[in-house]
Design a protein around this motif. Structure first.
Motif, PDB file in Angstrom:
ATOM      1  N   LEU A  82      32.441   6.518 -35.884  1.00 10.87           N
ATOM      2  CA  LEU A  82      32.624   5.819 -34.632  1.00 10.87           C
ATOM      3  C   LEU A  82      31.897   5.154 -34.686  1.00 10.87           C
ATOM      4  N   ARG A  83      32.470   3.892 -33.421  1.00 15.18           N
ATOM      5  CA  ARG A  83      31.162   3.104 -33.221  1.00 15.18           C
ATOM      6  C   ARG A  83      31.628   2.376 -32.055  1.00 15.18           C
ATOM      7  N   LEU A  84      30.801   1.554 -31.137  1.00 13.01           N
ATOM      8  CA  LEU A  84      31.011   1.597 -29.571  1.00 13.01           C
ATOM      9  C   LEU A  84      30.759  -0.299 -29.334  1.00 13.01           C
ATOM     10  N   SER A  85      31.159  -0.830 -28.656  1.00 19.10           N
ATOM     11  CA  SER A  85      31.451  -2.135 -28.479  1.00 19.10           C
ATOM     12  C   SER A  85      31.677  -2.927 -27.097  1.00 19.10           C
ATOM     13  N   GLN A  86      31.178  -3.744 -26.923  1.00 17.77           N
ATOM     14  CA  GLN A  86      31.308  -4.352 -26.078  1.00 17.77           C
ATOM     15  C   GLN A  86      32.948  -4.788 -25.369  1.00 17.77           C
ATOM     16  N   PRO A  87      33.399  -4.906 -24.147  1.00 15.50           N
ATOM     17  CA  PRO A  87      35.031  -4.793 -24.160  1.00 15.50           C
ATOM     18  C   PRO A  87      35.359  -6.563 -24.353  1.00 15.50           C
ATOM     19  N   TYR A  88      34.047  -7.814 -24.063  1.00 19.05           N
ATOM     20  CA  TYR A  88      34.817  -8.617 -24.355  1.00 19.05           C
ATOM     21  C   TYR A  88      34.156  -9.222 -25.761  1.00 19.05           C
ATOM     22  N   ASP A  89      33.630  -8.365 -26.749  1.00 16.71           N
ATOM     23  CA  ASP A  89      33.623  -8.453 -28.186  1.00 16.71           C
ATOM     24  C   ASP A  89      35.003  -8.359 -28.995  1.00 16.71           C
ATOM     25  N   LEU A  90      35.877  -7.804 -28.449  1.00 16.71           N
ATOM     26  CA  LEU A  90      37.147  -7.176 -28.464  1.00 16.71           C
ATOM     27  C   LEU A  90      38.411  -8.720 -29.008  1.00 16.71           C
ATOM     28  N   THR A 148      40.603   1.638 -34.716  1.00 17.83           N
ATOM     29  CA  THR A 148      41.339   1.384 -33.176  1.00 17.83           C
ATOM     30  C   THR A 148      40.771   1.902 -32.558  1.00 17.83           C
ATOM     31  N   VAL A 149      41.211   2.423 -31.077  1.00 19.97           N
ATOM     32  CA  VAL A 149      40.763   2.685 -29.917  1.00 19.97           C
ATOM     33  C   VAL A 149      40.662   4.049 -29.543  1.00 19.97           C
ATOM     34  N   ALA A 150      39.619   4.189 -30.023  1.00 21.35           N
ATOM     35  CA  ALA A 150      39.206   6.154 -29.737  1.00 21.35           C
ATOM     36  C   ALA A 150      38.702   6.627 -28.512  1.00 21.35           C
ATOM     37  N   GLY A 151      38.238   5.673 -27.384  1.00 23.37           N
ATOM     38  CA  GLY A 151      38.468   6.455 -25.531  1.00 23.37           C
ATOM     39  C   GLY A 151      37.422   5.005 -25.928  1.00 23.37           C
ATOM     40  N   VAL A 152      36.959   5.310 -24.415  1.00 22.41           N
ATOM     41  CA  VAL A 152      36.168   4.873 -23.868  1.00 22.41           C
ATOM     42  C   VAL A 152      34.381   5.575 -23.250  1.00 22.41           C
ATOM     43  N   ALA A 153      33.977   5.143 -23.151  1.00 28.94           N
ATOM     44  CA  ALA A 153      32.333   5.750 -23.068  1.00 28.94           C
ATOM     45  C   ALA A 153      31.322   4.928 -21.302  1.00 28.94           C
ATOM     46  N   SER A 154      30.714   5.512 -20.862  1.00 30.61           N
ATOM     47  CA  SER A 154      30.204   5.381 -19.580  1.00 30.61           C
ATOM     48  C   SER A 154      29.393   4.839 -20.585  1.00 30.61           C
ATOM     49  N   HIS A 155      28.444   4.078 -19.720  1.00 34.76           N
ATOM     50  CA  HIS A 155      26.981   3.090 -19.897  1.00 34.76           C
ATOM     51  C   HIS A 155      26.429   2.767 -18.639  1.00 34.76           C
ATOM     52  N   PRO A 156      25.364   2.597 -18.718  1.00 30.75           N
ATOM     53  CA  PRO A 156      24.479   1.868 -17.220  1.00 30.75           C
ATOM     54  C   PRO A 156      24.850   0.526 -16.835  1.00 30.75           C
ATOM     55  N   ASP A 157      25.404   0.389 -18.385  1.00 33.94           N
ATOM     56  CA  ASP A 157      25.295  -1.746 -18.116  1.00 33.94           C
ATOM     57  C   ASP A 157      26.350  -1.763 -18.370  1.00 33.94           C
ATOM     58  N   GLY A 158      27.623  -0.441 -18.198  1.00 33.62           N
ATOM     59  CA  GLY A 158      29.559  -0.717 -18.083  1.00 33.62           C
ATOM     60  C   GLY A 158      30.025  -0.188 -18.428  1.00 33.62           C
ATOM     61  N   SER A 159      31.553  -0.769 -19.049  1.00 35.19           N
ATOM     62  CA  SER A 159      32.009   0.134 -20.166  1.00 35.19           C
ATOM     63  C   SER A 159      31.769  -0.416 -21.442  1.00 35.19           C
ATOM     64  N   LEU A 160      32.022   1.105 -22.178  1.00 31.38           N
ATOM     65  CA  LEU A 160      31.829   0.551 -23.286  1.00 31.38           C
ATOM     66  C   LEU A 160      33.068   0.986 -24.770  1.00 31.38           C
ATOM     67  N   VAL A 161      33.782   1.576 -25.451  1.00 27.48           N
ATOM     68  CA  VAL A 161      35.062   0.893 -25.925  1.00 27.48           C
ATOM     69  C   VAL A 161      34.069   1.408 -27.134  1.00 27.48           C
ATOM     70  N   ALA A 162      35.112   3.047 -27.573  1.00 30.90           N
ATOM     71  CA  ALA A 162      34.980   4.010 -28.472  1.00 30.90           C
ATOM     72  C   ALA A 162      35.729   3.601 -30.282  1.00 30.90           C
ATOM     73  N   LEU A 163      35.230   2.730 -31.109  1.00 31.30           N
ATOM     74  CA  LEU A 163      35.966   2.268 -32.169  1.00 31.30           C
ATOM     75  C   LEU A 163      36.078   3.304 -33.134  1.00 31.30           C
ATOM     76  N   GLN A 164      37.152   4.034 -33.478  1.00 32.76           N
ATOM     77  CA  GLN A 164      37.435   4.743 -34.810  1.00 32.76           C
ATOM     78  C   GLN A 164      37.651   3.829 -35.926  1.00 32.76           C
ATOM     79  N   VAL A 165      36.689   3.307 -36.675  1.00 35.44           N
ATOM     80  CA  VAL A 165      36.210   2.637 -38.346  1.00 35.44           C
ATOM     81  C   VAL A 165      36.613   3.242 -38.838  1.00 35.44           C
ATOM     82  N   SER A 166      36.916   2.745 -40.137  1.00 38.22           N
ATOM     83  CA  SER A 166      37.522   2.878 -41.667  1.00 38.22           C
ATOM     84  C   SER A 166      35.957   4.389 -42.334  1.00 38.22           C
ATOM     85  N   GLY A 167      36.768   5.065 -42.853  1.00 40.59           N
ATOM     86  CA  GLY A 167      35.485   6.310 -43.083  1.00 40.59           C
ATOM     87  C   GLY A 167      35.860   7.251 -42.157  1.00 40.59           C
ATOM     88  N   GLY A 168      36.692   7.036 -41.262  1.00 41.39           N
ATOM     89  CA  GLY A 168      35.947   7.846 -39.125  1.00 41.39           C
ATOM     90  C   GLY A 168      35.032   7.906 -38.845  1.00 41.39           C
TER      91      GLY A 168
END
Length: 124
Positions: free
Chosen positions: A41-49, A19-39
């Motif tokens: 957090l994982r950062l992922s590129q928006p084009y990978d979602l 589930t989307v938990a938020g957005v994180a700033s990164h020098p290469d662009g924005s990353l999406v913070a995902l909350q996966v099972s077990g609680g």
């Protein structure tokens, strides 16, 4: 892509759901913070979602009351337009279409109000 906090997405790189938990700033662009099972957090590129499901919050008590008031007002407007059309000599089909239009106009205003004041989505 427009996402809201709570939307369910799939990461294409490893097919993990989260589930989307938020957005994180990164020098290469924005990353999406995902909350996966077990609680975790994982950062992922928006084009990978891939969007799997949108989150939706239940209506609050005030919005339920507003929905009921809008529905009753729509019925009143529908009856008023049907009676007015019949008084002007319109056939019953035209009166029914006028009633439908009156009810749709009132409910359309309610739906757009809910849409404009509803959950915000952010562009990534």
């Amino acid at each position: 892509m427009h996402l809201a906090i709570g939307d369910v997405v799939r990461d294409r790189s490893n097919m993990a759901l989260g589930t989307v938990a938020g957005v994180a700033s990164h020098p290469d662009g924005s990353l999406v913070a995902l909350q996966v099972s077990g609680g975790a957090l994982r950062l992922s590129q928006p084009y990978d979602l891939d969007l799997v499901a949108r989150s939706s919050a239940p209506l609050t008590t005030s919005r339920r009351v507003l929905a009921l008031i809008s529905f009753v007002l729509g019925l009143f407007v529908a009856c008023l337009t049907a009676v007015s059309a019949l008084a002007l000599g319109a056939p019953w089909l035209l009166a029914a279409l006028a009633a439908l239009g009156g009810h749709t106009a009132v409910m359309g205003v309610f739906r757009w109000t809910i849409r404009l004041t509803g959950q915000r989505r952010f562009h990534i």
